[in-house]
Design a protein around this motif. Structure first.
Motif, PDB file in Angstrom:
ATOM      1  N   PHE A 287      -1.039 -12.081  -3.885  1.00 36.24           N
ATOM      2  CA  PHE A 287      -1.600 -10.886  -4.519  1.00 36.24           C
ATOM      3  C   PHE A 287      -1.100 -10.717  -5.957  1.00 36.24           C
ATOM      4  CE2 PHE A 287      -2.223  -9.527  -0.023  1.00 36.24           C
ATOM      5  CZ  PHE A 287      -3.607  -9.365  -0.086  1.00 36.24           C
ATOM      6  N   LYS A 288       0.112 -11.191  -6.222  1.00 36.24           N
ATOM      7  CA  LYS A 288       0.649 -11.112  -7.587  1.00 36.24           C
ATOM      8  C   LYS A 288      -0.189 -11.951  -8.541  1.00 36.24           C
ATOM      9  CE  LYS A 288       4.865 -11.598 -10.332  1.00 36.24           C
ATOM     10  NZ  LYS A 288       6.285 -12.051 -10.348  1.00 36.24           N
ATOM     11  N   GLU A 289      -0.670 -13.105  -8.062  1.00 36.12           N
ATOM     12  CA  GLU A 289      -1.526 -13.943  -8.903  1.00 36.12           C
ATOM     13  C   GLU A 289      -2.813 -13.217  -9.265  1.00 36.12           C
ATOM     14  OE1 GLU A 289      -2.246 -17.686  -7.057  1.00 36.12           O
ATOM     15  OE2 GLU A 289      -0.115 -18.192  -6.846  1.00 36.12           O
ATOM     16  N   ASP A 290      -3.324 -12.394  -8.346  1.00 37.13           N
ATOM     17  CA  ASP A 290      -4.567 -11.650  -8.595  1.00 37.13           C
ATOM     18  C   ASP A 290      -4.343 -10.461  -9.519  1.00 37.13           C
ATOM     19  OD1 ASP A 290      -5.718 -13.368  -6.767  1.00 37.13           O
ATOM     20  OD2 ASP A 290      -5.541 -11.960  -5.096  1.00 37.13           O
ATOM     21  N   ASP A 291      -3.251  -9.742  -9.271  1.00 38.95           N
ATOM     22  CA  ASP A 291      -3.003  -8.488  -9.984  1.00 38.95           C
ATOM     23  C   ASP A 291      -1.509  -8.274 -10.166  1.00 38.95           C
ATOM     24  OD1 ASP A 291      -2.882  -5.936 -10.988  1.00 38.95           O
ATOM     25  OD2 ASP A 291      -4.086  -5.004  -9.418  1.00 38.95           O
ATOM     26  N   PRO A 292      -0.937  -8.763 -11.266  1.00 36.57           N
ATOM     27  CA  PRO A 292       0.513  -8.663 -11.496  1.00 36.57           C
ATOM     28  C   PRO A 292       1.034  -7.232 -11.577  1.00 36.57           C
ATOM     29  CG  PRO A 292      -0.483 -10.276 -12.970  1.00 36.57           C
ATOM     30  CD  PRO A 292      -1.605  -9.533 -12.328  1.00 36.57           C
ATOM     31  N   GLU A 293       0.148  -6.274 -11.754  1.00 34.18           N
ATOM     32  CA  GLU A 293       0.578  -4.879 -11.910  1.00 34.18           C
ATOM     33  C   GLU A 293       0.663  -4.131 -10.583  1.00 34.18           C
ATOM     34  OE1 GLU A 293       1.584  -3.446 -14.752  1.00 34.18           O
ATOM     35  OE2 GLU A 293       1.332  -5.392 -15.712  1.00 34.18           O
ATOM     36  N   HIS A 294      -0.267  -4.413  -9.667  1.00 32.58           N
ATOM     37  CA  HIS A 294      -0.385  -3.579  -8.461  1.00 32.58           C
ATOM     38  C   HIS A 294      -0.249  -4.367  -7.151  1.00 32.58           C
ATOM     39  CE1 HIS A 294      -2.722  -1.493 -11.683  1.00 32.58           C
ATOM     40  NE2 HIS A 294      -1.963  -0.483 -11.271  1.00 32.58           N
ATOM     41  N   TYR A 295       0.290  -5.571  -7.217  1.00 31.77           N
ATOM     42  CA  TYR A 295       0.378  -6.390  -6.001  1.00 31.77           C
ATOM     43  C   TYR A 295       1.251  -5.754  -4.930  1.00 31.77           C
ATOM     44  CZ  TYR A 295       4.886  -8.055  -7.881  1.00 31.77           C
ATOM     45  OH  TYR A 295       6.164  -8.130  -8.361  1.00 31.77           O
ATOM     46  N   GLY A 296       2.212  -4.925  -5.351  1.00 36.83           N
ATOM     47  CA  GLY A 296       3.092  -4.271  -4.386  1.00 36.83           C
ATOM     48  C   GLY A 296       2.391  -3.262  -3.507  1.00 36.83           C
ATOM     49  N   ASP A 297       1.171  -2.857  -3.888  1.00 36.63           N
ATOM     50  CA  ASP A 297       0.409  -1.879  -3.103  1.00 36.63           C
ATOM     51  C   ASP A 297      -0.333  -2.521  -1.942  1.00 36.63           C
ATOM     52  OD1 ASP A 297       1.209  -0.010  -4.989  1.00 36.63           O
ATOM     53  OD2 ASP A 297      -0.630  -0.217  -6.179  1.00 36.63           O
ATOM     54  N   LYS A 298      -0.266  -3.851  -1.850  1.00 37.19           N
ATOM     55  CA  LYS A 298      -1.097  -4.559  -0.873  1.00 37.19           C
ATOM     56  C   LYS A 298      -0.399  -4.870   0.445  1.00 37.19           C
ATOM     57  CE  LYS A 298      -4.589  -5.291  -3.780  1.00 37.19           C
ATOM     58  NZ  LYS A 298      -5.953  -4.765  -3.560  1.00 37.19           N
ATOM     59  N   VAL A 299       0.932  -4.918   0.442  1.00 39.74           N
ATOM     60  CA  VAL A 299       1.647  -5.457   1.606  1.00 39.74           C
ATOM     61  C   VAL A 299       2.762  -4.523   2.058  1.00 39.74           C
ATOM     62  CG1 VAL A 299       2.897  -7.449   2.533  1.00 39.74           C
ATOM     63  CG2 VAL A 299       1.220  -7.778   0.690  1.00 39.74           C
ATOM     64  N   THR A 300       2.840  -4.325   3.362  1.00 41.77           N
ATOM     65  CA  THR A 300       3.993  -3.658   3.964  1.00 41.77           C
ATOM     66  C   THR A 300       4.368  -4.421   5.234  1.00 41.77           C
ATOM     67  OG1 THR A 300       4.935  -1.533   4.662  1.00 41.77           O
ATOM     68  CG2 THR A 300       2.688  -2.003   5.373  1.00 41.77           C
ATOM     69  N   MET A 301       5.418  -3.971   5.886  1.00 42.98           N
ATOM     70  CA  MET A 301       5.912  -4.724   7.036  1.00 42.98           C
ATOM     71  C   MET A 301       6.651  -3.785   7.982  1.00 42.98           C
ATOM     72  SD  MET A 301       8.315  -8.140   6.899  1.00 42.98           S
ATOM     73  CE  MET A 301       9.634  -7.359   5.956  1.00 42.98           C
ATOM     74  N   VAL A 302       6.512  -4.051   9.282  1.00 46.70           N
ATOM     75  CA  VAL A 302       7.313  -3.364  10.300  1.00 46.70           C
ATOM     76  C   VAL A 302       7.972  -4.425  11.162  1.00 46.70           C
ATOM     77  CG1 VAL A 302       5.854  -1.302  10.337  1.00 46.70           C
ATOM     78  CG2 VAL A 302       5.380  -3.177  11.933  1.00 46.70           C
ATOM     79  N   GLY A 303       8.966  -4.000  11.929  1.00 49.54           N
ATOM     80  CA  GLY A 303       9.667  -4.924  12.804  1.00 49.54           C
ATOM     81  C   GLY A 303       9.023  -5.022  14.160  1.00 49.54           C
ATOM     82  N   ASN A 304       9.803  -5.369  15.173  1.00 46.92           N
ATOM     83  CA  ASN A 304       9.291  -5.488  16.534  1.00 46.92           C
ATOM     84  C   ASN A 304       8.850  -4.118  17.042  1.00 46.92           C
ATOM     85  OD1 ASN A 304      10.043  -8.378  17.939  1.00 46.92           O
ATOM     86  ND2 ASN A 304      11.298  -7.927  16.161  1.00 46.92           N
ATOM     87  N   LEU A 305       7.826  -4.117  17.885  1.00 53.76           N
ATOM     88  CA  LEU A 305       7.206  -2.872  18.328  1.00 53.76           C
ATOM     89  C   LEU A 305       7.696  -2.434  19.700  1.00 53.76           C
ATOM     90  CD1 LEU A 305       3.531  -3.515  17.171  1.00 53.76           C
ATOM     91  CD2 LEU A 305       5.403  -2.417  15.923  1.00 53.76           C
ATOM     92  N   LYS A 306       7.664  -1.136  19.913  1.00 49.47           N
ATOM     93  CA  LYS A 306       8.073  -0.533  21.182  1.00 49.47           C
ATOM     94  C   LYS A 306       6.874  -0.414  22.123  1.00 49.47           C
ATOM     95  CE  LYS A 306       9.614   3.138  19.043  1.00 49.47           C
ATOM     96  NZ  LYS A 306      10.242   4.455  18.754  1.00 49.47           N
ATOM     97  N   LEU A 307       7.165  -0.205  23.390  1.00 51.49           N
ATOM     98  CA  LEU A 307       6.136   0.163  24.349  1.00 51.49           C
ATOM     99  C   LEU A 307       5.894   1.665  24.274  1.00 51.49           C
ATOM    100  CD1 LEU A 307       7.275  -2.018  27.389  1.00 51.49           C
ATOM    101  CD2 LEU A 307       5.303  -2.412  25.900  1.00 51.49           C
ATOM    102  N   SER A 308       4.869   2.129  24.956  1.00 47.60           N
ATOM    103  CA  SER A 308       4.524   3.552  24.877  1.00 47.60           C
ATOM    104  C   SER A 308       5.601   4.446  25.478  1.00 47.60           C
ATOM    105  CB  SER A 308       3.194   3.807  25.588  1.00 47.60           C
ATOM    106  OG  SER A 308       3.250   3.339  26.930  1.00 47.60           O
TER     107      SER A 308
END
Length: 508
Positions: A287-308
């Motif tokens: 995404f940085k190659e596409d848009d060096p200014e706003h690439y940080g708005d494209k990706v987030t991350m979470v860890g392992n998920l819980k059950l209900s």
């Protein structure tokens, strides 16, 4: 034969080939290659040789061809002194137990930088408690979910914390036009064709662990059982089968080349990837190659998920990626062994690991805050070559990890706040998920029947799982395939695993 010949030719053309006869001033290696092979006269190799005070000859083998090359090499009379190998590869297990590789169990303590940083990982990489190679450290807990951050905002949802949340996000990513093109052409979860056997850190294995299934092997009613022979395994795959049936997973999940895993994420087709957390940096790069200014708005991350019900089971890795094993064929005497071990011990110092993992300080990186290697001179073609040699090749000769996972090299990260923020998040998620890690109790031992019968039975479960998810098998059909695994040698494997683990004693 044509494929194998092509593989061997490729490795030779990439600066490899069979290791030549060497003396005490040369160390020969065979290791994986993930791109263009380094020039033996290039800056990186020259720097490593200067540091080591010896010449090195490395047979660099493309990763996709490595299994073939390893098997051929182990059966040959041209084994390099040091090879990078999966310690539980059947051909290696046979060779090691037959005396083709040095048993290092009682020798490690003489070389301070080769001592295991973690006893559990050392045991995981052993063969029934015997150490035939120095494990290459990797983070023990690095499973995560990488998510299109901008898509979450578009559909009005928060980051998923439970498996139910992930389903809802996947459904919204599929049905609510998150890319804004007015077409129904997106899906929630991206899964590639996964090579290899059961319990190989695939997205399937991670999800099954989230649902409470053992990670590979686990205890049930006082016995050690394979994770796929549990109700939780079936429940997890029913959940995923529903997602596949509703079009929430990429339709080519059974055939998508893993080398192209990032493409749907980057190209506005899919919104989530379950993999190692470092993949977040790979997609940031795109995404940085596409848009060096706003690439940080494209990706987030979470860890392992819980059950209900708020229970959480996190998927840990083995803590290592291959071992560096020493051949008795090319290292014949105790004196020769000492010479090689002293060289490996020097490479395992902080200075050696920084060189192998980061490159040449002041040339392609500088240290920031005492633990971060910031890239410099990134536009210089010669520096790019150094960086490629590190990333594609020389890292494979390192045994330690980066500072944030208990190693002694620096955490290397490109310049830019989004990268720093992702690194901080990565550390936080790893520390939190480690509290609920479900360890594979079967890692330290190797069943003789599994070694002998592996080629016949190892693919039964992965193949059946894909057929089940694709709708070619129903619940009873999947259970029948599990029974076929037992009938084809799995019963004996399970009995041997129980016996070997009991003999090994407590592993924690």
């Amino acid at each position: 034969m044509l494929t194998l010949t092509a593989a061997l030719t490729a490795s030779a053309c990439s600066g490899g080939g069979d290791a030549p006869k060497t003396d005490s001033n040369t160390i020969t290696f065979m290791a994986r290659l993930f791109g263009t092979a380094p020039n033996p006269q290039g800056e990186m190799q020259q720097a490593v040789e200067k540091f080591l005070g010896k010449k090195i000859h490395v047979t660099w083998v493309p990763n996709a061809q490595y299994s073939d090359k390893i098997n051929v090499t182990l059966a040959s009379d041209s084994i390099p002194q040091v090879i990078d190998v999966d310690p539980h590869l059947p051909a290696f297990v046979k060779a090691a137990q037959a005396g083709a590789f040095w048993d290092l169990t009682d020798k490690i303590d003489k070389y301070p930088n080769l001592k295991p940083a973690d006893q559990r990982t050392a045991l995981n990489s052993s063969i029934n408690g015997k150490i035939y190679g120095f494990y290459r450290m990797r983070p023990l807990l690095r499973s995560a979910v990488i998510i299109r951050k901008d898509w979450l905002e578009k559909v009005g949802l928060k980051e998923p914390q439970t498996v139910d949340d992930l389903y809802q996000v996947a459904k919204a990513f599929t049905e609510k036009d998150p890319d804004g093109n007015g077409k129904k052409d997106t899906y929630g979860l991206i899964i590639p064709k996964w090579p290899g056997n059961y319990a190989t850190a695939s997205p399937y294995d991670v999800i099954e662990t989230w649902f409470g299934a053992p990670n590979g092997w686990g205890q049930r009613n006082g016995k050690i059982v394979p994770g796929f022979d549990t109700p939780e395994f079936l429940e997890a795959n029913k959940w995923l089968k529903k997602m596949v049936g509703e079009g929430l997973v990429n339709p080519d999940f059974a055939t998508l080349d893993a080398a192209k895993w990032n493409e749907p994420f980057h190209q506005n087709k899919g919104g989530m990837i379950i993999d190692v957390n470092i993949r977040s940096r790979q997609v940031l790069d795109l995404f940085k190659e596409d848009d060096p200014e706003h690439y940080g708005d494209k990706v987030t991350m979470v860890g392992n998920l819980k059950l209900s019900d708020d229970k959480k089971f996190s998927y840990p890795f083995t803590g290592y990626n291959d071992v560096l094993a020493i051949s008795k064929q090319s290292v014949r005497t105790e004196a020769d062994l000492d010479n090689v071990l002293k060289s490996l011990d020097k490479l395992a110092t902080k200075e050696g690991q920084v060189l192998l993992q980061n490159g040449i300080e002041g040339r392609n990186f500088k240290v920031e805050n005492g633990d971060t290697a910031a890239l410099i001179n990134e536009d210089d073609p010669a520096v790019k070559t150094i960086q490629n040699d590190v990333d594609n090749a020389f890292t494979q000769l390192s045994t330690k990890g980066t500072a944030d996972i208990g190693g002694i090299a620096y955490q290397r990260v490109p310049s830019g706040e989004p990268y720093k923020a992702m690194l901080k998040l990565q550390k936080e998620l790893m520390a939190e998920d480690l509290k609920t890690a479900v360890h594979n109790v079967g890692l330290p031992v190797v069943s003789p029947t599994a070694v002998q019968r592996g080629p016949q039975i190892d693919t039964i479960i992965p193949d059946a799982r894909i057929k089940y998810l694709s709708g070619q098998l129903d619940d009873e059909g999947l259970k029948a395939e599990i029974k076929r695994w037992y009938d084809s040698g799995g019963t004996q494997v399970t009995a041997e695993m129980n016996d070997l683990i009991a003999k090994l004693g407590p592993t924690s």
